[in-house]
Design a protein around this motif. Structure first.
Motif, PDB file in Angstrom:
ATOM      1  N   ALA A 151       0.744  -0.948   0.319  1.00 10.90           N
ATOM      2  CA  ALA A 151      -0.273   0.034   0.185  1.00 10.90           C
ATOM      3  C   ALA A 151       0.763   0.916   0.083  1.00 10.90           C
ATOM      4  N   ALA A 152       1.641   1.580   0.907  1.00  7.12           N
ATOM      5  CA  ALA A 152       3.099   2.453   1.388  1.00  7.12           C
ATOM      6  C   ALA A 152       3.545   2.803  -0.531  1.00  7.12           C
ATOM      7  N   GLU A 153       4.112   1.454  -0.764  1.00  5.94           N
ATOM      8  CA  GLU A 153       4.885   1.645  -1.972  1.00  5.94           C
ATOM      9  C   GLU A 153       3.748   2.062  -3.303  1.00  5.94           C
ATOM     10  N   VAL A 154       2.863   1.331  -3.410  1.00  9.13           N
ATOM     11  CA  VAL A 154       1.270   2.713  -4.468  1.00  9.13           C
ATOM     12  C   VAL A 154       1.266   3.666  -4.232  1.00  9.13           C
ATOM     13  N   GLU A 155       1.146   3.920  -3.218  1.00 12.13           N
ATOM     14  CA  GLU A 155       1.617   5.513  -3.156  1.00 12.13           C
ATOM     15  C   GLU A 155       2.370   5.830  -3.224  1.00 12.13           C
ATOM     16  N   ARG A 156       3.481   6.088  -2.643  1.00 12.88           N
ATOM     17  CA  ARG A 156       4.628   6.573  -3.255  1.00 12.88           C
ATOM     18  C   ARG A 156       4.768   6.331  -4.713  1.00 12.88           C
ATOM     19  N   THR A 157       4.879   5.414  -5.133  1.00 16.56           N
ATOM     20  CA  THR A 157       4.288   5.684  -6.698  1.00 16.56           C
ATOM     21  C   THR A 157       3.895   6.764  -7.502  1.00 16.56           C
ATOM     22  N   GLN A 158       2.818   6.510  -6.885  1.00 17.04           N
ATOM     23  CA  GLN A 158       2.135   7.341  -7.733  1.00 17.04           C
ATOM     24  C   GLN A 158       1.892   8.940  -7.479  1.00 17.04           C
ATOM     25  N   THR A 159       2.477   9.028  -6.552  1.00 18.22           N
ATOM     26  CA  THR A 159       2.717  10.479  -5.795  1.00 18.22           C
ATOM     27  C   THR A 159       4.058  11.276  -6.976  1.00 18.22           C
ATOM     28  N   ARG A 160       4.842  10.284  -6.916  1.00 23.42           N
ATOM     29  CA  ARG A 160       6.292  10.618  -7.613  1.00 23.42           C
ATOM     30  C   ARG A 160       6.209  10.510  -8.935  1.00 23.42           C
ATOM     31  N   LEU A 161       5.311   9.453  -9.262  1.00 26.17           N
ATOM     32  CA  LEU A 161       4.644   9.624 -11.202  1.00 26.17           C
ATOM     33  C   LEU A 161       3.850  10.950 -11.501  1.00 26.17           C
ATOM     34  N   ALA A 162       3.411  11.042 -10.507  1.00 30.88           N
ATOM     35  CA  ALA A 162       2.330  12.690 -10.545  1.00 30.88           C
ATOM     36  C   ALA A 162       3.444  14.088 -10.510  1.00 30.88           C
ATOM     37  N   ALA A 163       3.817  14.197 -10.029  1.00 35.89           N
ATOM     38  CA  ALA A 163       5.014  15.161  -9.591  1.00 35.89           C
ATOM     39  C   ALA A 163       5.904  14.964 -10.949  1.00 35.89           C
ATOM     40  N   LEU A 164       6.632  14.124 -11.275  1.00 40.21           N
ATOM     41  CA  LEU A 164       7.297  13.805 -12.446  1.00 40.21           C
ATOM     42  C   LEU A 164       6.087  14.277 -14.635  1.00 40.21           C
ATOM     43  N   GLN A 165       5.321  13.668 -13.640  1.00 41.47           N
ATOM     44  CA  GLN A 165       4.299  14.617 -14.544  1.00 41.47           C
ATOM     45  C   GLN A 165       3.838  16.158 -15.058  1.00 41.47           C
ATOM     46  N   SER A 192      10.007   3.765 -16.462  1.00 41.22           N
ATOM     47  CA  SER A 192      10.307   2.980 -14.510  1.00 41.22           C
ATOM     48  C   SER A 192       9.068   3.355 -13.970  1.00 41.22           C
ATOM     49  N   LEU A 193       8.459   4.121 -13.799  1.00 40.63           N
ATOM     50  CA  LEU A 193       7.373   3.966 -12.493  1.00 40.63           C
ATOM     51  C   LEU A 193       7.069   3.819 -13.455  1.00 40.63           C
ATOM     52  N   SER A 194       5.804   3.814 -14.175  1.00 38.15           N
ATOM     53  CA  SER A 194       4.674   3.542 -15.176  1.00 38.15           C
ATOM     54  C   SER A 194       4.578   2.057 -14.920  1.00 38.15           C
ATOM     55  N   THR A 195       5.475   1.174 -15.403  1.00 34.62           N
ATOM     56  CA  THR A 195       5.736   0.018 -15.310  1.00 34.62           C
ATOM     57  C   THR A 195       6.466  -1.029 -13.854  1.00 34.62           C
ATOM     58  N   ARG A 196       6.645   0.175 -13.247  1.00 32.29           N
ATOM     59  CA  ARG A 196       6.281  -0.692 -11.347  1.00 32.29           C
ATOM     60  C   ARG A 196       5.186  -0.527 -11.067  1.00 32.29           C
ATOM     61  N   LEU A 197       3.695   0.369 -11.090  1.00 34.02           N
ATOM     62  CA  LEU A 197       2.632   1.114 -10.814  1.00 34.02           C
ATOM     63  C   LEU A 197       1.505  -0.202 -11.446  1.00 34.02           C
ATOM     64  N   ARG A 198       2.352  -0.527 -12.757  1.00 28.82           N
ATOM     65  CA  ARG A 198       1.339  -1.188 -13.147  1.00 28.82           C
ATOM     66  C   ARG A 198       1.235  -2.785 -13.059  1.00 28.82           C
ATOM     67  N   ILE A 199       2.883  -3.156 -12.374  1.00 31.22           N
ATOM     68  CA  ILE A 199       2.758  -4.541 -11.925  1.00 31.22           C
ATOM     69  C   ILE A 199       2.418  -4.939 -10.044  1.00 31.22           C
ATOM     70  N   LEU A 200       2.534  -3.108  -9.702  1.00 34.24           N
ATOM     71  CA  LEU A 200       2.031  -3.179  -8.175  1.00 34.24           C
ATOM     72  C   LEU A 200       0.319  -3.436  -8.166  1.00 34.24           C
ATOM     73  N   ARG A 201      -0.043  -2.655  -9.380  1.00 33.01           N
ATOM     74  CA  ARG A 201      -2.051  -2.473  -9.286  1.00 33.01           C
ATOM     75  C   ARG A 201      -1.767  -4.214  -9.732  1.00 33.01           C
ATOM     76  N   ARG A 202      -1.593  -5.171 -10.492  1.00 29.88           N
ATOM     77  CA  ARG A 202      -1.786  -6.098 -11.010  1.00 29.88           C
ATOM     78  C   ARG A 202      -1.984  -7.000  -9.757  1.00 29.88           C
TER      79      ARG A 202
END
Length: 746
Positions: A41-55, A74-84
């Motif tokens: 849960a923390a990793e998904v939130e962290r990845t989403q936050t970082r991805l939004a900031a970069l975008q 890289s973060l988009s790929t990671r987020l897809r895997i975490l959500r899957r």
């Protein structure tokens, strides 16, 4: 993500397995799953936050833009895997001789204190989880594998490697969960089998990528899933194959196969591989299948690829003697050495690409000669015979589709522009090196007897007549595609010359604009250091213009590694097409000689040596995990009647449901009954073209079903598949697609 309280029920076993719910057996797992849930849960939130900031980050180009884009990818790929995946990212655990428990996952995961919660299944430290056996435990005392359904553990099974054979913290059940998992209902998409990978399969998955590794195995041995897992492993573990070093291409036999398997690699944590059918390698439009066996034999010969190259060379006729060229300023005579320089490196570029460069070289030579010898003075061409058929496109200097050559030169432009628009010079150059259309070139080769005899001298007169009689097809067939690929590689894009000249003209115009901008900046620079004066350098002026990116075929290669499934069906010409895309010859070759429709009498080593693969190693899978023994008892004799030495694997599971037989008029009733009684799963009807597919019931022929698997297979009129090897193979392949039940109707 489940809360910590709900984690107490993650292990949700049915009543018949309640003995496995003993807290002494599962408490450690429950605690581990709770920790994994929190970190996920923390990793998904962290990845989403970082991805939004970069975008939302504003960048104006340059190195930072490149770094930002790579991190976003890289973060988009990671987020897809975490959500899957949720907790089902964990596939099992192992305990070593020191009592250390390691949980194995589809990807790696660690908490904030860097404590490892999941070890990526591809990491070297995970290898013993898959490779350990009772005879060779590799330092393990036990191993546990989980069965997940909807985020809950519905079963697990333990294997114990302790010296006394007993570990009272293990729920020994004779691998019932493993056997049960093999008999689960099939879905329209292939699932990965990480939790059931066996030691012999794991050895193949982790084998070195140098050279060619052949995985030979009969139906149900897991060849395809092993190949897919190997692709994911190499993309993770082998620097030679990873992105930026060539990448990996997975090639299957046909489009239904690709649709079936294309979800496996993402489920294993990899988005970096391309997956395609062998016919997708070349864009041939609506491709048909060649029915004439003699045409298939002749065009499947690898030497026909060389005939295409010979046909291209017929159109490469630079002058071999001194050639007078009339210009506006007088006659310039070019000798053989100068012509050789103009057309140098003919073997390194496609015909049309070299044409573009040769034209520029010719203009350079003539411009220098005119400026040096004739500019203040005063001053024919050579000819060639007629061509071989209508394969040359019109000159790029005639017609609305072809623009005039671009302008914009730092030196005096009048000489070059005059030469560039000289129609006689253009005609002379066109005769020496005409612009070609690769598709038209191939059609000309296949329909012109004289050309075919010249380019393919090994063909007999009868064989030439067979090909000429067949002619160029109204639509390309599967045996034409390797030749079309060779033609396009040898000739190149017929429109590239137009684009190149338009690009040069646009670049020249941009260069002039930038020169004006630079001049204005320099003029306006009143600083003591006069920093803007550095922009006078031509190299720095040119850096202000961005290069134009060119389009690229997605499957053109080169690739660092190829994985080729159902490779026993490939012709020599198709092998040539594939090897063009993998110069390193780093290959995983998957197939079954007994499933080759046109026979495979030689060994894998002999076949591969003939097509140009000198270094290969063959490994064999002999255990049938998929097909029940009831089906194999019927299918085995079918193939052995035609191929006595066929590698027929031994089944390890039984359904208790014998093969049933009936009349073809019962087809609809059989399918209707199965749909009513089966809430999930898939079925296929083979050999009944008139049958209309349903949401869970496919209708395929014996060729299109290869590589697939279904709960129910209904085989209609198998005797109509024909005699000989091809008929036996089709029946064998069709029968062995069944994982639960086979019905034969006639």
């Amino acid at each position: 993500m489940p809360s910590e309280k709900s984690q107490q029920s993650v292990v949700d076993l049915p009543p018949r397995l309640q003995r496995k719910a003993d807290p002494a057996l599962i408490d450690r797992d429950e605690r581990q799953f709770a920790a994994i849930a929190r970190v996920l849960a923390a990793e998904v939130e962290r990845t989403q936050t970082r991805l939004a900031a970069l975008q939302h980050e504003a960048v104006n180009g340059g190195q930072r833009a490149l770094e930002r884009d790579l991190e976003v990818q890289s973060l988009s790929t990671r987020l897809r895997i975490l959500r899957r995946f949720g907790l089902d990212a964990c596939i099992g655990r192992m305990v070593d001789e020191e009592g250390i428990v390691t949980y194995i996952g589809r990807f790696g995961l660690a908490d904030a204190a860097e404590e490892r919660l999941l070890m990526d299944w591809r990491a070297p430290a995970s290898a013993s989880f898959f490779a350990a056996t009772a005879a060779h435990p590799l330092g393990l005392t036990s191993r546990r594998r989980y069965r997940w359904r909807e985020g809950r553990v519905v079963d697990y099974w333990d294997e114990v490697f302790a010296d006394d054979g007993i570990d009272h913290r293990a729920a020994l059940d004779d691998q019932s969960a493993f056997i049960a998992s093999l008999g689960e209902s099939r879905s329209p998409k292939m699932r990965d089998v990480l939790a059931t990978i066996q030691a012999d399969q794991d050895a193949i998955i982790r084998a070195d990528s140098r050279g060619a590794l052949v995985v030979d195995g009969g139906p149900g041995t897991g060849k395809t899933v092993v190949a897919l897992h190997r692709a994911a492993y190499l993309l993770y573990a082998d620097p030679r194959v990873q992105s930026g070093h060539g990448g990996l291409l997975f090639v299957g036999p046909h489009r239904p196969y690709v649709d079936y398997v294309d979800d496996v690699l993402p489920s294993l944590g990899e988005d970096g591989a391309l997956v395609c059918a062998v016919n997708d390698l070349v864009d041939g439009g609506d491709v048909g299948e060649e029915d004439d066996p003699e045409v298939r034999r002749l065009l499947g010969d690898g030497r026909v690829v060389d005939a295409v190259g010979a046909a291209v060379r017929l159109w490469q006729r630079p002058p071999r003697r001194r050639t007078p060229i009339e210009t506006a300023w007088g006659t310039v005579v070019l000798g053989p050495a100068e012509w050789s320089e103009v057309f140098a490196d003919a073997d390194g570029l496609p015909h049309n690409a070299l044409r573009v460069r040769a034209w520029e070289r010719l203009l350079d030579v003539l411009e220098d000669r005119v400026d040096d010898e004739l500019r203040d003075g005063g001053g024919g061409g050579d000819g060639w015979g007629e061509g071989w058929g209508e394969v040359s496109r019109s000159s790029p200097r005639s017609g609305d589709d072809f623009d005039a050559y671009g302008a914009g030169w730092d030196a005096d432009e009048s000489t070059r522009e005059t030469l560039e628009n000289d129609e006689e010079l253009q005609a002379l150059f066109d005769r020496a090196w005409p612009l070609l259309d690769p598709d038209a070139l191939l059609r000309g080769l296949l329909t012109t007897g004289e050309m075919l005899r010249h380019c393919a001298p090994w063909l007999s007169a009868v064989e030439v007549d067979v090909l000429i009689t067949r002619g160029a097809p109204t639509r390309w067939t599967d045996v034409d595609l390797p030749l079309l690929d060779a033609a396009r590689r040898s000739v190149g894009d017929p429109h590239s010359e137009v684009r190149a000249r338009r690009d040069r003209r646009a670049a020249a115009e941009e260069h002039r604009v930038m020169s004006d901008v630079v001049s204005d900046l320099i003029a306006a620079d009143d600083g003591d250091l006069r920093l803007m004066s550095m922009l006078r350098g031509q190299d720095l002026r040119r850096t202000l213009a961005q290069p134009t990116a060119s389009d690229r075929e997605p499957f053109a290669g080169p690739f660092a590694h190829l994985v080729i499934d159902e490779a026993q069906e490939l012709t020599d010409a198709q092998w040539r097409m594939l090897l063009q895309r993998c110069p390193s010859r780093s290959l995983t070759i998957v197939g079954d000689r007994a499933q080759a429709r046109r026979g495979f009498a030689e060994s894998w080593e002999d076949r591969l040596t003939r097509v140009g693969i000198d270094r290969s190693h063959v490994t064999t899978l002999t255990v049938n995990y998929r097909t029940p023994s009831e089906v194999m008892d019927v299918a085995g004799p079918v193939i052995r009647a035609a191929l006595p030495d066929a590698n027929v694997p031994a089944s390890i599971r039984s359904t208790g449901v014998p093969v049933s037989y009936g009349s073809r008029r019962d087809l609809d009733a059989i399918v209707d009954t199965w749909e009513r009684e089966s809430a999930d799963g898939t079925a296929v009807v083979i050999g009944a073209p008139a049958f209309v597919p349903r949401p869970r019931v496919a209708a395929l022929d014996a060729q299109r079903v290869k590589g697939l698997e279904f709960d129910l297979v209904v085989l209609v009129d198998p005797d109509r598949f024909g005699d000989g090897v091809s008929g036996a193979v089709d029946r064998y392949v069709a029968m062995t697609r069944a994982t639960q039940r086979l019905v034969v109707l006639s």
